[in-house]
Enzyme design. Structure first.
Site, PDB file in Angstrom:
ATOM      1  N   LYS A   1       0.824  -1.210   0.000  1.00  0.00           N
ATOM      2  CA  LYS A   1       0.000   0.000   0.000  1.00  0.00           C
ATOM      3  C   LYS A   1       0.857   1.259   0.000  1.00  0.00           C
ATOM      4  CE  LYS A   1      -2.418   2.791   3.388  1.00  0.00           C
ATOM      5  NZ  LYS A   1      -1.370   3.418   4.196  1.00  0.00           N
ATOM      6  N   ASN A   2       1.843   1.314   0.889  1.00  0.00           N
ATOM      7  CA  ASN A   2       2.587   2.569   1.027  1.00  0.00           C
ATOM      8  C   ASN A   2       3.544   2.827  -0.139  1.00  0.00           C
ATOM      9  OD1 ASN A   2       1.132   3.255   3.238  1.00  0.00           O
ATOM     10  ND2 ASN A   2       2.664   2.634   4.739  1.00  0.00           N
TER      11      ASN A   2
ATOM     12  N   CYS B   1      -5.133   8.554   8.478  1.00  0.00           N
ATOM     13  CA  CYS B   1      -5.380   8.075   9.844  1.00  0.00           C
ATOM     14  C   CYS B   1      -5.020   9.151  10.863  1.00  0.00           C
ATOM     15  CB  CYS B   1      -4.533   6.839  10.123  1.00  0.00           C
ATOM     16  SG  CYS B   1      -5.049   5.390   9.201  1.00  0.00           S
TER      17      CYS B   1
ATOM     18  N   ARG C   1       0.459  15.216  12.466  1.00  0.00           N
ATOM     19  CA  ARG C   1       1.227  14.682  11.330  1.00  0.00           C
ATOM     20  C   ARG C   1       1.607  15.838  10.409  1.00  0.00           C
ATOM     21  NH1 ARG C   1      -1.564   9.308   9.017  1.00  0.00           N
ATOM     22  NH2 ARG C   1       0.555   8.926   8.260  1.00  0.00           N
TER      23      ARG C   1
ATOM     24  N   ASP D   1       3.737   0.788  12.110  1.00  0.00           N
ATOM     25  CA  ASP D   1       2.499   0.232  11.537  1.00  0.00           C
ATOM     26  C   ASP D   1       2.182  -1.170  12.051  1.00  0.00           C
ATOM     27  OD1 ASP D   1       2.300   2.552  10.106  1.00  0.00           O
ATOM     28  OD2 ASP D   1       3.189   1.718   8.285  1.00  0.00           O
TER      29      ASP D   1
ATOM     30  N   ARG E   1      -8.926   0.517   3.483  1.00  0.00           N
ATOM     31  CA  ARG E   1      -7.930   1.407   2.874  1.00  0.00           C
ATOM     32  C   ARG E   1      -6.609   0.682   2.660  1.00  0.00           C
ATOM     33  NH1 ARG E   1      -6.363   5.803   6.203  1.00  0.00           N
ATOM     34  NH2 ARG E   1      -4.802   5.801   4.569  1.00  0.00           N
TER      35      ARG E   1
HETATM   36  N1  EPU Z   1       7.059  14.343  10.430  1.00  0.00           N
HETATM   37  C1  EPU Z   1       7.283  15.671  10.678  1.00  0.00           C
HETATM   38  N2  EPU Z   1       7.311  16.539   9.627  1.00  0.00           N
HETATM   39  C2  EPU Z   1       7.112  16.117   8.347  1.00  0.00           C
HETATM   40  C3  EPU Z   1       6.890  14.762   8.086  1.00  0.00           C
HETATM   41  C4  EPU Z   1       6.863  13.888   9.157  1.00  0.00           C
HETATM   42  O1  EPU Z   1       7.455  16.080  11.819  1.00  0.00           O
HETATM   43  O2  EPU Z   1       7.147  16.966   7.432  1.00  0.00           O
HETATM   44  C5  EPU Z   1       7.046  13.376  11.539  1.00  0.00           C
HETATM   45  C6  EPU Z   1       5.706  12.658  11.682  1.00  0.00           C
HETATM   46  O3  EPU Z   1       4.795  13.410  12.443  1.00  0.00           O
HETATM   47  C7  EPU Z   1       6.120  11.373  12.322  1.00  0.00           C
HETATM   48  C8  EPU Z   1       7.477  11.090  11.723  1.00  0.00           C
HETATM   49  O4  EPU Z   1       7.947  12.343  11.232  1.00  0.00           O
HETATM   50  O5  EPU Z   1       6.252  11.520  13.709  1.00  0.00           O
HETATM   51  C9  EPU Z   1       7.498  10.092  10.595  1.00  0.00           C
HETATM   52  O6  EPU Z   1       6.532  10.448   9.613  1.00  0.00           O
HETATM   53  P1  EPU Z   1       6.663  10.046   8.093  1.00  0.00           P
HETATM   54  O7  EPU Z   1       6.679  11.274   7.273  1.00  0.00           O
HETATM   55  O8  EPU Z   1       7.765   9.051   7.918  1.00  0.00           O
HETATM   56  O9  EPU Z   1       5.279   9.325   7.870  1.00  0.00           O
HETATM   57  P2  EPU Z   1       4.369   9.397   6.603  1.00  0.00           P
HETATM   58  O10 EPU Z   1       5.225   9.440   5.388  1.00  0.00           O
HETATM   59  O11 EPU Z   1       3.328  10.429   6.747  1.00  0.00           O
HETATM   60  C10 EPU Z   1       4.338   6.833   6.204  1.00  0.00           C
HETATM   61  C11 EPU Z   1       3.278   5.803   6.074  1.00  0.00           C
HETATM   62  C12 EPU Z   1       2.681   5.517   7.431  1.00  0.00           C
HETATM   63  C13 EPU Z   1       3.791   5.079   8.380  1.00  0.00           C
HETATM   64  C14 EPU Z   1       4.889   6.145   8.437  1.00  0.00           C
HETATM   65  C15 EPU Z   1       6.081   5.724   9.264  1.00  0.00           C
HETATM   66  C16 EPU Z   1       2.398   6.278   3.892  1.00  0.00           C
HETATM   67  C17 EPU Z   1       1.294   6.804   3.069  1.00  0.00           C
HETATM   68  N3  EPU Z   1       2.238   6.315   5.201  1.00  0.00           N
HETATM   69  O12 EPU Z   1       3.683   8.000   6.693  1.00  0.00           O
HETATM   70  O13 EPU Z   1       1.787   4.454   7.240  1.00  0.00           O
HETATM   71  O14 EPU Z   1       3.253   4.901   9.661  1.00  0.00           O
HETATM   72  O15 EPU Z   1       5.352   6.406   7.092  1.00  0.00           O
HETATM   73  O16 EPU Z   1       6.635   4.573   8.766  1.00  0.00           O
HETATM   74  O17 EPU Z   1       3.408   5.827   3.381  1.00  0.00           O
HETATM   75  C18 EPU Z   1      -0.062   3.091   7.683  1.00  0.00           C
HETATM   76  O18 EPU Z   1       0.289   2.427   6.696  1.00  0.00           O
HETATM   77  O19 EPU Z   1      -0.944   2.734   8.491  1.00  0.00           O
HETATM   78  C19 EPU Z   1       0.600   4.367   7.928  1.00  0.00           C
HETATM   79  C20 EPU Z   1       0.118   5.269   8.755  1.00  0.00           C
END
Ligand code: EPU
Length: 428
Positions: free
Chosen positions: A22-23, A116, A121, A304, A396
């Site tokens: 998915k991701n 979610c 975030r 996750d 999802r």
């Molecule tokens: N963060 C910031 N600033 C940013 C971006 C992130 O402070 O600009 C913080 C976030 O708040 C968090 C950490 O950095 O504490 C990591 O966030 P990251 O950006 O890595 O997460 P994401 O890209 O929004 C993806 C996956 C998530 C998964 C996280 C961590 C997707 C669409 N989502 O989210 O997946 O938990 O990486 O591995 O790829 C799920 O699949 O259920 C899911 C939530």
């Protein structure tokens, strides 16, 4: 609106085939915007996030066909239409449209992403990256406006290791002039998958999968064919299920190296696991020992899988501490597990689980995707009937979950909710 009913307490056995990640999918699909001819992605999961992204690409003029889990996107007629609302709010990954549209059209208007609710975030690191590449970014009434006369390569140090920011900056930088270096980049397998697609499209990217990624921008990207990697989180979810109620579960189409932290923790609990190239076999576990986990960026224990793992820990002897260092508020499943007789308390970023307890069936609500997976596992572990609402979250990210569980011998089915139940749900 449907609910999931689970008759728990029975052992499961057999083989489950894992779908595409998915991701990865949610980044690969927006990446097709950057090409100048059709791109085909094979092995996509059959999940609602993919359908929503398909709709978004169509809204901006793309032609998208999906059949047999294969999506072909013809991006030639796309335009940079504003996408301030609607589908954008339904998923977190709509932020990848920013990087892709900026890369191709040097402008984009996108509503703030949904997804979610796991606590705050922010997307400040994405914005920081786009600005370093030369984009001007404003937030006007909840929509992000991105504009650049031209994108120029830059050295970008991420203050937070972020999967989304790393991929988003790559999407814009592949079409920037000159070299971009992303330092303190995330190293998740999904980043390598996106870099592989972009490279097949003609991009020049080195170092994906390490914490320094170098991108030399190119003027044109072309179509290609790409096969997505298996979903390590879906695979991990079924591995946890195998440890919880399996009588021998074979997880097929998995890259075991992507799940080393989970495999190590399951072994520490006493689970016997056999690995081969593309399969993992989870032997039935008689007694489980409590272990502590702390979620970390890849290759650490994935946030996750923290929620599904917590369900498993209710069966383990002793006390375990689960700490989420990525999303400190990812504990909405705990109240629901307590309804099922789990003995868990939350202290700050940690949950303390005291086991072993026998879970009982109950009416529970999935507040987010992985909370949903945790509750499904708990339902299969519990005595009696469990009813899970909030299925839209599960759909999802888990392709054909009911059919896959039924294939392992689970008694699980979807049922339409009554009018009263829908009213009740709205008020909770
Ligand atoms: N963060 C910031 N600033 C940013 C971006 C992130 O402070 O600009 C913080 C976030 O708040 C968090 C950490 O950095 O504490 C990591 O966030 P990251 O950006 O890595 O997460 P994401 O890209 O929004 C993806 C996956 C998530 C998964 C996280 C961590 C997707 C669409 N989502 O989210 O997946 O938990 O990486 O591995 O790829 C799920 O699949 O259920 C899911 C939530």
């Amino acid at each position: 609106m449907e609910k999931l009913k689970i008759a728990g307490g029975y052992p499961l056995k057999g083989t489950v085939r894992i779908s595409g990640a998915k991701n990865s999918a949610v980044a690969l699909i927006p990446a097709t915007i950057l090409a100048e001819s059709p791109v085909t992605i094979e092995g996509l999961p059959d999940i609602s996030d993919v359908q929503i992204l398909k709709g978004l690409l169509e809204e901006i003029g793309g032609t998208v066909d999906i059949s047999n889990n294969e999506m072909t996107v013809d991006p030639t007629s796309m335009i940079s239409m504003p996408l301030p609302n609607g589908k954008v709010k339904k998923l977190r990954a709509s932020y990848y449209l920013m990087g892709a549209l900026l890369g191709r059209f040097k402008k984009a208007v996108i509503g703030l992403p949904g997804g979610c609710h796991l606590g705050p975030r922010p997307i400040d690191q994405h914005i920081k990256g786009f600005e370093a590449l030369g984009a001007k970014i404003t937030n006007e009434q909840g929509a992000i406006y991105l504009r650049a006369d031209e994108l120029r390569g830059a050295r970008i140090y991420l203050d937070v290791v972020s999967v989304g920011a790393t991929i988003n900056i790559m999407l814009a930088a592949v079409r920037a002039k000159g070299r971009t270096i992303i330092e303190n980049a995330a190293k998740e397998p999904e980043i390598i998958d996106v870099a592989t697609l972009l490279t097949s499209m003609g991009a020049n990217i080195k170092g994906a999968g390490t914490d320094v990624i170098r991108i030399d921008g190119v003027d044109h990207l072309h179509g290609c064919r790409h096969t997505i990697i298996p979903d390590r989180i879906e695979a991990g979810t079924y591995m946890i299920l195998g440890a919880a109620v399996g009588q021998g579960l074979l997880i097929d189409n998995v890259i075991p190296e992507h799940l080393e932290s989970l495999i190590a923790k399951l072994r520490e609990m006493g689970v016997k696991i056999e690995e081969s190239d593309e399969q993992v076999f989870i032997n039935p576990a008689e007694k489980l020992k409590a272990v502590d986990i702390k979620t970390l960026v890849y290759p650490g224990f994935p946030t996750d899988l923290q929620q599904p793992f917590t369900s498993l820990l209710t069966r383990a002897e002793g006390s375990a501490v689960v700490t989420d260092t990525i999303y400190g508020a990812r504990f909405k499943h705990i109240d629901e597990l307590r309804r099922m007789n789990a003995n868990i308390k939350v202290e700050g970023r940690s949950a303390i689980i005291n086991g072993a307890v026998q879970l009982n069936g109950a009416k529970v609500k999935a507040s987010d995707l992985r909370a949903g997976a945790a509750l499904v596992i708990a339902g299969l572990m519990a005595e009696g009937i469990t009813e899970v609402t909030g299925l839209e979250h599960i759909d999802r990210g888990y392709s054909h979950i009911v059919e896959k569980l039924q294939g392992l011998g689970a008694t699980v089915w979807r049922e339409e909710m009554t009018k009263e139940e829908k009213e009740q749900l709205k008020n909770t």
